[in-house]
Design a protein around this motif. Structure first.
Motif, PDB file in Angstrom:
ATOM      1  N   ARG A  52       0.838  -1.211   0.000  1.00 16.50           N
ATOM      2  CA  ARG A  52       0.000   0.000   0.000  1.00 16.50           C
ATOM      3  C   ARG A  52       0.871   1.259   0.000  1.00 16.50           C
ATOM      4  O   ARG A  52       0.684   2.180  -0.801  1.00 16.50           O
ATOM      5  CB  ARG A  52      -0.924   0.005   1.223  1.00 16.50           C
ATOM      6  N   GLU A  56       1.070   3.766  -3.195  1.00 18.38           N
ATOM      7  CA  GLU A  56       0.623   5.167  -3.155  1.00 18.38           C
ATOM      8  C   GLU A  56       1.759   6.136  -3.483  1.00 18.38           C
ATOM      9  O   GLU A  56       1.571   7.111  -4.191  1.00 18.38           O
ATOM     10  CB  GLU A  56       0.057   5.486  -1.774  1.00 18.38           C
ATOM     11  N   HIS A  82      -7.962   2.448  -0.852  1.00 20.11           N
ATOM     12  CA  HIS A  82      -6.933   3.424  -1.221  1.00 20.11           C
ATOM     13  C   HIS A  82      -6.779   3.570  -2.741  1.00 20.11           C
ATOM     14  O   HIS A  82      -5.788   4.109  -3.220  1.00 20.11           O
ATOM     15  CB  HIS A  82      -5.598   3.039  -0.577  1.00 20.11           C
TER      16      HIS A  82
END
Ligand SMILES: C[S@@+](CC[C@H](N)C(=O)[O-])C[C@H]1O[C@@H](n2cnc3c(N)ncnc32)[C@H](O)[C@@H]1O
Length: 183
Positions: A52, A56, A82
């Motif tokens: 994650r 990102e 997300h």
């Protein structure tokens, strides 16, 4: 209740299942020079936090493998929440039996989980197969903090000294590029 169920409960508010910080995960991502075209495989990915964070910040895609259904569901949901659902795949499987595509990945990662592939050296051997020839490994490994460990203690644990970690890495054809210590 077994040990893995206990983890599901006790780690409710934990994302990185290691004494490690987000800042350090980015430090490693910077050293790796991660970029959007990179694909990372994470063995024992837990709640997918490494993927994650790197997804990102650097736009990577990835595959995370974990044995625990609860961890996989949580990781998969997190990716969706997300906006990373399209680039991250979470696989619920025993990583030691999972037939991953060979020579495909830019980075293979295993943080605090080398036991699932049989220890430090067997993990390097297995993970090496997943990356292409110029790919890199990220290993989070426990080690003895003293250079002299009494044999009656050492023989109870399959841990290495830091110097042995360096030696084994070289034996397997890798050079250590960077070290971050857990906190
Ligand atoms: C110490 S946690 C590390 C998680 C993650 N790497 C992190 O840093 O947040 C070890 C993980 O390995 C998983 N695991 C244990 N045995 C496994 C196996 N045979 N195959 C895949 N995952 C396994 C556990 O469910 C747990 O999520």
């Amino acid at each position: 209740m077994n040990f893995l169920e206990l983890k599901d409960i006790s780690e409710h508010f934990i994302e990185l299942i290691n004494p490690f910080s987000t800042k350090k995960a980015f430090e490693i991502g910077d050293v790796l020079g991660l970029k959007p075209s990179d694909c990372v495989i994470d063995f024992g990915c837990g709640y997918g936090e490494w993927l994650r964070l790197w997804g990102e910040r650097y736009g990577i895609s990835g595959v995370g493998i974990d044995l625990r259904q609860h961890a996989c569901e949580r990781a998969q949901k997190k990716m969706g929440d997300h906006g990373l659902g399209g680039q991250m795949q979470i696989i619920c499987a025993d990583a030691s039996r999972y037939a991953f595509p060979e020579g495909k990945f830019d980075v293979a990662c295993c943080v605090g989980a080398s036991f699932i592939l049989g220890g430090f050296q067997p993990s390097i051997r297995a993970m090496k197969k997943s990356i292409h020839p110029s790919g890199k490994l990220v290993m989070g490994e426990v080690y003895w903090r003293k250079s002299q460990v009494p044999s009656e203690i050492a023989e109870k644990e399959n841990f290495h000294r830091e110097v042995d970690i360096l030696k084994i890495s070289r034996e397997e054809g890798f050079e250590i590029e960077y070290v971050v210590r857990a906190s």
